[in-house]
Structures are given as C-alpha cells and as structure tokens.
Design an enzyme around this catalytic site. Sequence first.
Site, PDB file in Angstrom:
ATOM      1  N   ASP A 176       0.845  -1.197   0.000  1.00 26.77           N
ATOM      2  CA  ASP A 176       0.000   0.000   0.000  1.00 26.77           C
ATOM      3  C   ASP A 176       0.880   1.247   0.000  1.00 26.77           C
ATOM      4  OD1 ASP A 176      -1.964   2.064   0.704  1.00 26.77           O
ATOM      5  OD2 ASP A 176      -3.262   0.347   1.091  1.00 26.77           O
ATOM      6  N   SER A 225      -6.963   4.830  -1.089  1.00 25.41           N
ATOM      7  CA  SER A 225      -6.818   3.377  -1.199  1.00 25.41           C
ATOM      8  C   SER A 225      -8.128   2.662  -1.496  1.00 25.41           C
ATOM      9  CB  SER A 225      -6.242   2.804   0.098  1.00 25.41           C
ATOM     10  OG  SER A 225      -4.990   3.350   0.352  1.00 25.41           O
ATOM     11  N   ASP A 284     -10.310  -2.429   6.588  1.00 28.14           N
ATOM     12  CA  ASP A 284      -9.712  -1.307   5.863  1.00 28.14           C
ATOM     13  C   ASP A 284      -9.965  -1.460   4.356  1.00 28.14           C
ATOM     14  OD1 ASP A 284      -8.336   1.074   5.636  1.00 28.14           O
ATOM     15  OD2 ASP A 284      -6.363   0.215   6.014  1.00 28.14           O
ATOM     16  N   THR A 286      -8.240  -1.640   1.417  1.00 28.07           N
ATOM     17  CA  THR A 286      -7.618  -2.554   0.454  1.00 28.07           C
ATOM     18  C   THR A 286      -8.178  -3.979   0.572  1.00 28.07           C
ATOM     19  OG1 THR A 286      -5.676  -1.146   0.539  1.00 28.07           O
ATOM     20  CG2 THR A 286      -5.394  -3.275  -0.511  1.00 28.07           C
ATOM     21  N   ASP A 444       2.116   2.252   3.617  1.00 28.19           N
ATOM     22  CA  ASP A 444       1.309   3.473   3.514  1.00 28.19           C
ATOM     23  C   ASP A 444       1.093   4.143   4.871  1.00 28.19           C
ATOM     24  OD1 ASP A 444      -0.719   5.227   2.061  1.00 28.19           O
ATOM     25  OD2 ASP A 444      -1.981   4.298   3.589  1.00 28.19           O
ATOM     26  N   ASP A 489      -1.233   0.666  -4.783  1.00 33.27           N
ATOM     27  CA  ASP A 489      -2.483   1.324  -5.157  1.00 33.27           C
ATOM     28  C   ASP A 489      -2.278   2.799  -5.462  1.00 33.27           C
ATOM     29  OD1 ASP A 489      -1.767   1.679  -2.517  1.00 33.27           O
ATOM     30  OD2 ASP A 489      -3.777   1.402  -1.716  1.00 33.27           O
ATOM     31  N   HIS A 490      -1.179   3.354  -4.960  1.00 32.14           N
ATOM     32  CA  HIS A 490      -0.852   4.774  -5.130  1.00 32.14           C
ATOM     33  C   HIS A 490       0.499   4.980  -4.486  1.00 32.14           C
ATOM     34  CE1 HIS A 490      -1.391   5.400  -0.871  1.00 32.14           C
ATOM     35  NE2 HIS A 490      -2.442   4.608  -0.967  1.00 32.14           N
TER      36      HIS A 490
HETATM   37 ZN    ZN Z   1      -3.330   2.980  -0.111  1.00 34.17          ZN
END
Ligand code: ZN
Length: 675
Positions: A176, A225, A284, A286, A444, A489-490
Amino acid sequence: MMARLNTLAVLATSLTAVSGQYYQRLGTCPTLGCVLPPDQQDFLPGQYFDLRLEVHAPVNGSEAFNNGVPDEKFTVTIAKEGGGAAEDVAKFFKLDEPQVEKWTFKWYEDLYAEDAKQASVVNVASKIYRRLALYEPGKYTVTLNYYDGQKTTAEWVVRPLATEKKAKNIILFIGDGMTTNMITAARLLGHKTINGKYQSNLQLDHFPVIGHQMTHSIDTFITDSANSASALYSGHKSTVNAMGVYADSSPDIYDDPKVETIVELLKRIWGSAWGAVSTAFIADATPTALTAHTRSRGAYGPLIDQALNSVTNYTWTNHGGPDVYFGGGAEQFIAGSGSYQGKDYYQEFAKANYTVSWNKTALAAIPNNEKALGIFCRSNLPVWIDRNILPDNTKNLTNDPSGAKAAATDLPGLKDMTLKAIDVLHRRGGDRGFFLMSEAASIDKQMHALDYDRALGDLLELDDTVRATVAHLEAIGELESTLVLVTADHGHGFDVFGGVDTQYLRDQKTDRERRKAVGVYQNSGLSNYQVEAPGVSYSTGPNFPVNWDPRYAIAAGFGANPDRRENYRLSPTPRTPATNTPGHSSADYFANGADAPDGFVVNGTLPTNEAQGVHSLTDVAVYAMGPCQETFGGTYSNIDVFYKMANCLGLARPDAGRAGRRRSIEKGVAGGELG
Ligand SMILES: [Zn+2]
Ligand SMILES: *[C@@H]1O[C@H](CO)[C@@H](O)[C@H](O)[C@H]1NC(C)=O
Ligand SMILES: *[C@@H]1O[C@H](CO)[C@@H](O)[C@H](O)[C@H]1NC(C)=O
Ligand SMILES: *[C@@H]1O[C@H](CO)[C@@H](O)[C@H](O)[C@H]1NC(C)=O
Ligand SMILES: *[C@@H]1O[C@H](CO)[C@@H](O)[C@H](O)[C@H]1NC(C)=O
Ligand SMILES: *[C@@H]1O[C@H](CO)[C@@H](O)[C@H](O)[C@H]1NC(C)=O
Ligand SMILES: *[C@@H]1O[C@H](CO)[C@@H](O)[C@H](O)[C@H]1NC(C)=O
C-alpha cells in the site's frame, strides 16, 4: 434554453462561477444529467453492473435551473455500434421500468462558498437498473434524454472475450502506497554493496516483467486506497472513499450503482477459492474493496458483513465468503465495539463454519481444509520494526483480539499469514484454483506518519514474504500455474536525497547548523545499515538491515508534509510528526516538539489541518511473474490490472444463457484446461 445559456454566460464572468474542481457537484457528472457508469468506462463481457440515471435541478447557486424542479420524465437508451437503432434500456435488458426516486443534496461550489456557509441545494430525480451485464464486445452509447432536448451520453467499451483460463491461481501483493523510490530505499537498507555492486537483491529485483500503472481516481488525480483498490479489483475507476460502486448523489451510501469484483466473478464463473490477508485492520479499504459496495469506506461494520454474507440489501451476486481472511481489526468482530448491528462477528463467522484464530500459534494449527478467519489484534498489526526490533512498543498496547484489556503478544507477520493462506486456498480451491490478495498496509500507514524506517521495514517484510511465497509455490508444485503480481495502489512523495551524520546533527545548537549534517552528492556516503556497530545486532536475518539506527543514516523526506521535526534516526516509538498547540484550533497542526526533539524543524507544504503526509501523483510499478506475465509490461491504467488478471483467468464470458454457447462454457468450467 436561451434563458439558461444567458445565465451561464453572465456567471462565467463572475469569480465564483462553478469550477467543479476543489468541490464537485457530482464528480463524474459535469452536466445536469448523470449516467453512472459515466462516459469512457470499460466493462468485462458478462460482468454485472448497475446503471443509475440522475437528473439534477439546482435550486440556487450558479447553476440554478428550472426552479429546482427535476425532470422526472427522462428517458434512457442504449445502442451498440453497428448493432442497429438505439433501444430503450429497460427493453434492451428485458427489465421492468424501475420507480423514480427523489432526493435533495447540498454541496459547496468552492472555498468562498464554504467560508460563507452558502451550500448550493440540488433536487434530484433518479432511476436505477440493477444487475445488468453486456456480453457482446464492442462500443455502446447510452443516452439520457431530459429537460426536453438535453442529452448526456456515455460511451462504453466492452472489452474482448477471454474464456480460456491461463493461470490457475493469482496472488496479488499490494504494497500500500509503495513507490519505486521506496523500493530503492528499502534495497539500500536491506542489502549490502561493495564498490557500487549489490551483493544481494530484493526478490522484486528478480521478477521478469515490470509495468507501470496510473492510479488517478475517476474524478481526481490524487487517489485514495478505496477507489484505487476498487479499480484494481473491478476494472472500474471510482471516487475517493468509494469501493465497488460509482458514487451517486443519494443520501444512502449503500444504494450506489455497483460493479462486480474479481472475487465475485471468480466465485460465480469458476467456483475458485479466494482470500485476503492484510497487516491493516481487515475492514480497511484494500482488503474490503474485494467485496465492498459502498460510497463510504468508513462503514467498517457493514463492510465486514458484506465480506461474509455478500451484499444483502440489494439484488446482487454471492461471493461465497472468503476462504481465508487474516489481519487485524478486532473492533469489527467483538460484539458491540464497532461490529455491524452490535453482533459478535467471531460468532457469525464461526456459524458459517470458519475456524477462528487469535494468534500466531493458532494460525499455524488451522486445518487447511477449513474456511479460516484470523484476527490477531485490534487496529493495525504492529509493524515489523516494533515486532522484531523494538518489541517493548507492542507490550503496553491493549490490542488483544479477544477484547481483553491486554496486549496481543503472539502476533504473526505478513509472511506467516500469507503462507498459511496459500495452504488453505490451495487445498480448498483444488483444481478450481484460487485468488489471494496480500497487503503490506503499513508501508502506507507509516509513510503517512513520516516514519520512514517503519515504512521501509514493512516494505522489506513484503519483499521477504514474496520471496517465501515463490519458494513455497515451488515446494507445493504451483509455481508454474500461479501468476504472482506485486504492485501498489498509489504512492507518497517520498525519496532519499542524501546521507546524515546523525551524531553531528544532535550536537549542533541551532536548526540551521543541524542541517549541515545532511550530506548531499559526494558527502552522501554509503549505506551503513548493513554495517554492524558495537553492541548493535538485531539478527533479524538476511535481507534486512543489521543496524536500523546507524550514525550515518539516510536523509529522507516528503514532497508534501505537515510541519515536522527531523533527526533522521529510527524513532524509538511510532512517530507522530505534527500535533495541536494550545491556543490554536484542534484542526490546526504544528511540528510535534516531542518527535525528534534533538532534530530541526521542517515547515510543511500542506494545509495546516493535515497532521500527516498525503498520497501523491506518481505512477506505481507492477511486477509480474508466471502465466500471462508478458501482458503486464508497459504503462497502463490501474483498471487494466483487472482486465489483464480477468483475461488470464478466463473471466470474460459470453452470455451463458444463449443457445449454442452454453455447452462450450460448461465444458470450460468442467474441463481440465488448466494444465
Ligand atoms: Zn493505499
Ligand atoms: C441555497 O438555499 C439555502 C436555503 O434553502 C441556503 O441555506 C443556501 O445558502 C443557498 N445557497 C446559495 C448558494 O445561495
Ligand atoms: C443495508 O442498508 C441499510 C440502510 O441503508 C444500512 O443501514 C445497513 O448498514 C446496510 N447493511 C449493509 C450490510 O450494507
Ligand atoms: C456448516 O457445516 C455443517 C456440517 O457440515 C453444514 O450442515 C452446514 O450447512 C454448514 N453451514 C454453512 C453456513 O456453510
Ligand atoms: C492462542 O489462542 C488460543 C486459542 O485459539 C489460546 O488457547 C492460546 O492461549 C493463545 N496463545 C497465546 C500465546 O495467546
Ligand atoms: C510500558 O509500561 C511500563 C510500565 O508502566 C513502562 O515502564 C514502560 O516505559 C512502558 N513502555 C513503553 C514502550 O511505553
Ligand atoms: C516555521 O514556521 C514558523 C511559523 O509558523 C516560523 O516561526 C519558523 O521560523 C519556521 N521555521 C523554519 C525552519 O522555517
């Protein structure tokens, strides 16, 4: 119409005319007629989706129209390119016409309007068609006709069919927030160089194919996310905080038009086993985006119910429940502490025949033939550094997954959870194969806290997990039949720009003098994380630093940050970079004096109501190994990760109900085409 155009012409010259930028009336809908899925969306043949139409009548503000009365007599048609005249949607999909729904919502046109507390009010008339599918590849045009001559069109592409299953299994690792910059820094910490040559590498460095994916949301260039995971899992982009839906404007956060995810498709088409593993709380974004259909990622309790029972509120499809579900987040399982309807979700899972485990010892003992729920703590799992280097940080927590006021002490890591998940999924999926998503969530979470060491520790844990996964797949004879992907994801705007003499830094008197300790270019030196110092030996094995707190550390930082202090040393406790200050509002953050007290202040670039770092624009890498690996090279959109996986799994289906095609599909399901 003329009156409307004149109004717009006048307003266009005013400073506060709608820009639809900072705030948006409805992100995917610049006109007053909204088609969701909107223009430019792609679909997998046979993938379920809902279609929502909205007609907006702004009561006031710069777009005020029709005295705030929305057109309820709108019509909607669909036409396939080269396929004859446009047909009414209800007729095309052989559905009854749904009822018109009505609601009102408010939004701010910009920051001036918000400061003045002048929300614009919009009345809406809407219809939704649920659980549709388009089976024939090609281009489609959906046209919404409203206000006696206005039109909003959406061009959709149904991608080509791919019914052959080329990979039996897919393991999708998500680091993440993980960028190439972080991977580079983690390699520097975890591996030794001699005269510029690495003596060992990351497991990621051994992947044969790398691509890049663009992570933008459907209506903003910086993603979160929730919708980024949703894009990876469904092939449909969405809005920040939304998962498995296109965000509509209705007050109900569950009624938004849904799209079918990879695990829902896999269950429906192949009956495969599937699972999710995360170092985050399992509710969460994800992990839950695999099964969640909501505009609001914060609906944690209901999302756990959707993970177990599928969507129960609306007509949809059943994913059968995960075969394995491992992570933190006991809050959504303990009765009354944040669980859906206050129910005991350990019990709910147990009633559905799940083995429930609360610690690493119990995890290892899970029978591979049973569905397994493993919730190992409240909140997120303590990070690798705190579990392995600074275990005192885990001893005072009250995060026992049972709800007892005690610390969870027998904690598994990402590797323990992932390897066990593979064993259960391999057994339960059998010839039907499996899909596993395994998330290193705290790359993340710790980057948000500017806690670079803890983030990089979890990145090295991810790499170690991927290494062990490849070895394990080989050992169980599944390496050739499994597509292993590692992506993110980013990103975050993190990079390393030099070395730091942390001892010199500490001994200087002023912030300006301390900054001299940062060595750039020829003064950056070499990584000292692989050099044993007297009295320092963490013995956490190869591929991790032997010293997490060397005198000569990396100088690392952020492209976007709150006010903070830096001493560039391993923070003895998890980091809180910015805090409130007496005399200022609680939404105003300043550098935390207790964080790196011997460091220096770096003033931020973010709005002062941000206490942490934020996500950034960067593309992120996709590492691929196994069947279909060659399709992952190049640069593409995050939704393409879904289409590449779906094609590799043979999920792009023609209409199974149509005469002449049924037999070949049934043969596909039963046939031993997996090799
Ligand atoms: Zn994320
Ligand atoms: C719109 O009307 C509401 C009252 O119904 C008012 O509170 C709001 O400030 C108005 N907004 C604008 C932009 O005029
Ligand atoms: C179902 O919808 C209701 C009403 O919107 C909502 O309160 C509830 O949380 C939803 N449940 C789930 C599991 O989505
Ligand atoms: C649980 O297992 C029992 C015994 O095998 C079976 O009868 C029951 O249907 C199962 N329940 C669920 C929800 O799968
Ligand atoms: C682990 O969980 C089991 C129950 O599943 C319990 O009996 C055992 O005491 C736990 N072990 C530790 C170290 O907490
Ligand atoms: C944990 O608690 C003990 C006893 O209250 C205290 O001495 C110790 O400093 C605490 N450790 C941490 C890491 O907070
Ligand atoms: C940071 O900003 C504060 C004002 O908010 C200012 O007083 C201080 O000098 C700044 N520090 C640096 C290092 O720029």
